[in-house]
Design a protein around this motif. Sequence first.
Motif, short mmCIF file in Angstrom:
data_model
loop_
_atom_site.label_atom_id
_atom_site.label_comp_id
_atom_site.label_asym_id
_atom_site.label_seq_id
_atom_site.Cartn_x
_atom_site.Cartn_y
_atom_site.Cartn_z
N LEU A 86 0.74 -1.41 0.06
CA LEU A 86 -0.06 -0.08 0.07
C LEU A 86 0.86 1.36 -0.10
N TRP A 87 1.86 1.26 0.75
CA TRP A 87 2.87 2.37 0.87
C TRP A 87 3.55 2.75 -0.45
N ASN A 88 3.89 1.32 -1.15
CA ASN A 88 4.44 1.63 -2.36
C ASN A 88 3.58 2.32 -3.52
N ALA A 89 2.16 1.85 -3.35
CA ALA A 89 1.20 2.25 -4.37
C ALA A 89 1.08 3.88 -4.14
N VAL A 90 1.11 4.40 -3.14
CA VAL A 90 0.90 5.57 -2.62
C VAL A 90 2.19 6.47 -3.15
N GLN A 91 3.52 5.89 -3.03
CA GLN A 91 4.62 6.33 -3.69
C GLN A 91 4.64 6.43 -5.13
N ILE A 92 4.06 5.50 -6.01
CA ILE A 92 3.75 5.53 -7.32
C ILE A 92 2.86 6.76 -7.56
N LEU A 93 1.92 7.04 -7.01
CA LEU A 93 0.81 7.94 -7.27
C LEU A 93 1.40 9.36 -7.05
N LEU A 94 2.21 9.33 -5.78
CA LEU A 94 2.87 10.62 -5.75
C LEU A 94 4.17 10.91 -6.89
N LEU A 95 4.97 9.99 -7.34
CA LEU A 95 5.81 10.20 -8.01
C LEU A 95 5.27 10.47 -9.69
#
Length: 223
Positions: A86-95
């Motif tokens: 989930l944290w990785n998914a958030v980072q992808i969106l932020l990226l």
Amino acid sequence: MNSRNVVHLFMTTLLVGGVTGALAGFIVRWNEFQSYFTSFQIVSIFSTFIWLFGVGLIFSVISQAGFFAYLTIHRFGLGIFKSVSLWNAVQILLLLFVLGDFIYLRYTNFESGEGLAPYILLALFLLGAGLIVAYFKMKQTNKQTFIPALFFMVVATIIEWTPVLKGNDEAWLYFMLFPLLFCNAYQLLILNKLINRSQQELASKRNVVKVDGKMKNVVKGQS
């Protein structure tokens, strides 16, 4: 990581920043410094190298501040979202959001008749560099580190790059970009090695002995 390896990371990253800053400075500002080489002005070449090296050290410090800030944010993110995926998914969106803003805001502020292509190409270059470093980080550790490494290489670099992005001076853009990229990549790829070395050094200082039938850890050199 023990203090000795923290100092090692700091000093070697400084060196990476200084050297890449000097090299990048000579290359991207070759028109300014070419005459020094054609006329063999050794003193001018040396003094320019020292100046560029010093500016590279500053870029390195900015990179290191960003790296340790991201490590803190990463731990907070894992704690808040309770899940690596989930944290990785958030980072992808932020990226994706940051890259989009990087292209759009620079285009709207500095567009000079060249169209959108140069701004997209610079973003793609940054993304490509991030993908390469993230791949090597994943091979070095595990698949879960790919997204954090990519996020750091792209998003953190853009944030660290902000001082010269505001001016849009092409020479300064690349002069700062390459030391940041090399320092960020170096810190990512060397971190696990230094952590493992710290653990080995800690283990080597401890000796398990049997006292009254029980196993106890005794630090060498202490009674």
